[in-house]
Design an enzyme around this catalytic site. Sequence first.
Site, PDB file in Angstrom:
ATOM      1  CB  SER A   1       1.190   4.314  -5.045  1.00  0.00           C
ATOM      2  OG  SER A   1       1.036   3.092  -5.701  1.00  0.00           O
TER       3      SER A   1
ATOM      4  NE  ARG B   1       5.018   4.781  -1.927  1.00  0.00           N
ATOM      5  CZ  ARG B   1       4.477   3.660  -2.414  1.00  0.00           C
ATOM      6  NH1 ARG B   1       3.153   3.538  -2.465  1.00  0.00           N
ATOM      7  NH2 ARG B   1       5.226   2.666  -2.832  1.00  0.00           N
TER       8      ARG B   1
ATOM      9  CB  SER C   1       8.825  -5.323  -5.018  1.00  0.00           C
ATOM     10  OG  SER C   1       7.889  -4.891  -4.045  1.00  0.00           O
TER      11      SER C   1
ATOM     12  CG  ASP D   1      -0.757  -2.527 -10.071  1.00  0.00           C
ATOM     13  OD1 ASP D   1      -0.367  -3.685  -9.799  1.00  0.00           O
ATOM     14  OD2 ASP D   1      -0.598  -1.562  -9.297  1.00  0.00           O
TER      15      ASP D   1
ATOM     16  NE  ARG E   1      -4.033  -7.984 -10.459  1.00  0.00           N
ATOM     17  CZ  ARG E   1      -3.687  -6.844  -9.886  1.00  0.00           C
ATOM     18  NH1 ARG E   1      -2.598  -6.206 -10.286  1.00  0.00           N
ATOM     19  NH2 ARG E   1      -4.431  -6.324  -8.937  1.00  0.00           N
TER      20      ARG E   1
ATOM     21  NE  ARG F   1      -4.521  -2.418  -9.864  1.00  0.00           N
ATOM     22  CZ  ARG F   1      -4.891  -1.176  -9.521  1.00  0.00           C
ATOM     23  NH1 ARG F   1      -5.798  -0.541 -10.223  1.00  0.00           N
ATOM     24  NH2 ARG F   1      -4.347  -0.576  -8.485  1.00  0.00           N
TER      25      ARG F   1
HETATM   26  C1  S3P Z   1       2.693  -0.597  -5.293  1.00  0.00           C
HETATM   27  C2  S3P Z   1       3.646  -1.351  -5.895  1.00  0.00           C
HETATM   28  C3  S3P Z   1       3.340  -2.471  -6.800  1.00  0.00           C
HETATM   29  C4  S3P Z   1       1.907  -2.434  -7.296  1.00  0.00           C
HETATM   30  C5  S3P Z   1       0.934  -2.135  -6.191  1.00  0.00           C
HETATM   31  C6  S3P Z   1       1.247  -0.802  -5.553  1.00  0.00           C
HETATM   32  C7  S3P Z   1       3.107   0.486  -4.385  1.00  0.00           C
HETATM   33  O1  S3P Z   1       3.534  -3.679  -6.085  1.00  0.00           O
HETATM   34  O2  S3P Z   1       1.558  -3.641  -7.923  1.00  0.00           O
HETATM   35  O3  S3P Z   1      -0.391  -2.110  -6.682  1.00  0.00           O
HETATM   36  O4  S3P Z   1       2.280   1.360  -4.059  1.00  0.00           O
HETATM   37  O5  S3P Z   1       4.278   0.489  -3.983  1.00  0.00           O
HETATM   38  P1  S3P Z   1       4.990  -4.391  -5.975  1.00  0.00           P
HETATM   39  O6  S3P Z   1       5.873  -3.539  -5.178  1.00  0.00           O
HETATM   40  O7  S3P Z   1       4.692  -5.701  -5.302  1.00  0.00           O
HETATM   41  O8  S3P Z   1       5.424  -4.550  -7.391  1.00  0.00           O
END
Ligand code: S3P
Length: 443
Positions: free
Chosen positions: A27, A31, A171, A323, A354, A397
């Site tokens: 993540s 970013r 999300s 996750d 999943r 995963r």
């Molecule tokens: C993420 C947010 C999550 C996660 C993904 C990474 C992120 O998804 O499952 O692996 O980096 O913002 P969602 O925003 O769909 O929950």
Amino acid sequence: MTGKRRVASARASGPLKGDVRVPGDKSISHRALMMATLAIGRSNIEGLLTAEDVLATAAAMRAMGAGIAIDGTRITVDGVGLGALGEPDGVIDFGNAGTGTRLTMGIVAGHPIAATFVGDASLSRRPMGRVANPLREMGAEVVARSGDRLPLTIRGPQTLAPIEYRLPVASAQVKSAILFAGLNAPGETTVIEPVPTRDHTERMLAAFGATVRRTPSPEGLRITVTGREPLRPCDVTVPADPSSAAFPIVAGLIVPGSELVVRDVMLNPSRIGLITTLVEMGGALTMENERDAGGETIADIRVVASRLKGVTVPADRAPSMIDEYPVLAAAAAYAEGTTRMEGLEELRVKESDRLAAVAAGLAANGVPHATGADWLEVTGRAATIGGGMVTTHLDHRIAMSFLVLGLGADRAVTVDDASVMETSFPGFVDLMTRIGGTIEVEA
Ligand code: S3P
């Protein structure tokens, strides 16, 4: 995007021992590349995850003008600045990467350019309307395949309208896409988050010089970004990914006699639901050498094999371990009693469904379980675990979680495609082998 399909099998292993560091957080890596692109000048990124998902984001940022040099896990990014992104010449292929796609949609919406995104079969099944709809409200045009699925083209208007948007799903990707779009909309863009999700975007935007306000309200946390302020370059150190650390941590807990240290793991409170759960299950996890690194708390986690017991994992914990449910299911297979996991509706729209993929993998390997629309129950200590083939459905995963299941099993656990692990965790098999795991990958 991933290479040729390769079958892999994991079998019962001796005690796992050693001291390891898993790759950088996915993540934060996405970013950091994006924000550095939107800043004017050079940012240095240390410890970037150089896995397929993040490399797809790097390619996308390059296609819009960023100068990105990659030397191992050290990266320099020469950003072009907010409002100055160029239109990509070709289609952007995001491979398997949902985060890359959705966050970049927000960035493109804030620029008067058009971009077309494609992805692999998994990404092309995932819903993009959750991001496209708020961006349409802000004035972007999004044309996609039915169900708002990839391939998709997005075109930003000359001036995007700031909005106030209440997240209909928990999300971080949707939240982040809107905040990225808001960076180049005049005025304030607010996202209201009824349930907290990972906050890396907000933290990192502040580090890059954006004005970000977080205000608690009766409807949830209000996160407001002020648009049209330049971002300044920033050096980012990427901590180890807790979602990748989850695999050696669970393996160390379930393989008898194991003792491991997993170094530099990020302990952002919005990411550590699995650790909370494993401790409740009786897992001997000790945080050592807790310290601050680049605005995040990190620690070395000592793992000692433990007799786990089943627990109920409440729905409100889901965003902080979204996750990690597949690997928790592997842990639960070795726990005494039943582990119940609630609030799992979002698992249906990840790299695979999943919930269905985990249930099928447990069934193939003799682990008693039950599922509903948004819950899973796993009963541990079946007489014989293993012996089955798991379908990964292009989901990294699922592959790694079932290989972990195999490390404690009576019979080998086989996954149909190990190549998918390259999307988030290059070197997974080497790392697990180094600590004593037995995993064979077909040549
Ligand atoms: C993420 C947010 C999550 C996660 C993904 C990474 C992120 O998804 O499952 O692996 O980096 O913002 P969602 O925003 O769909 O929950």
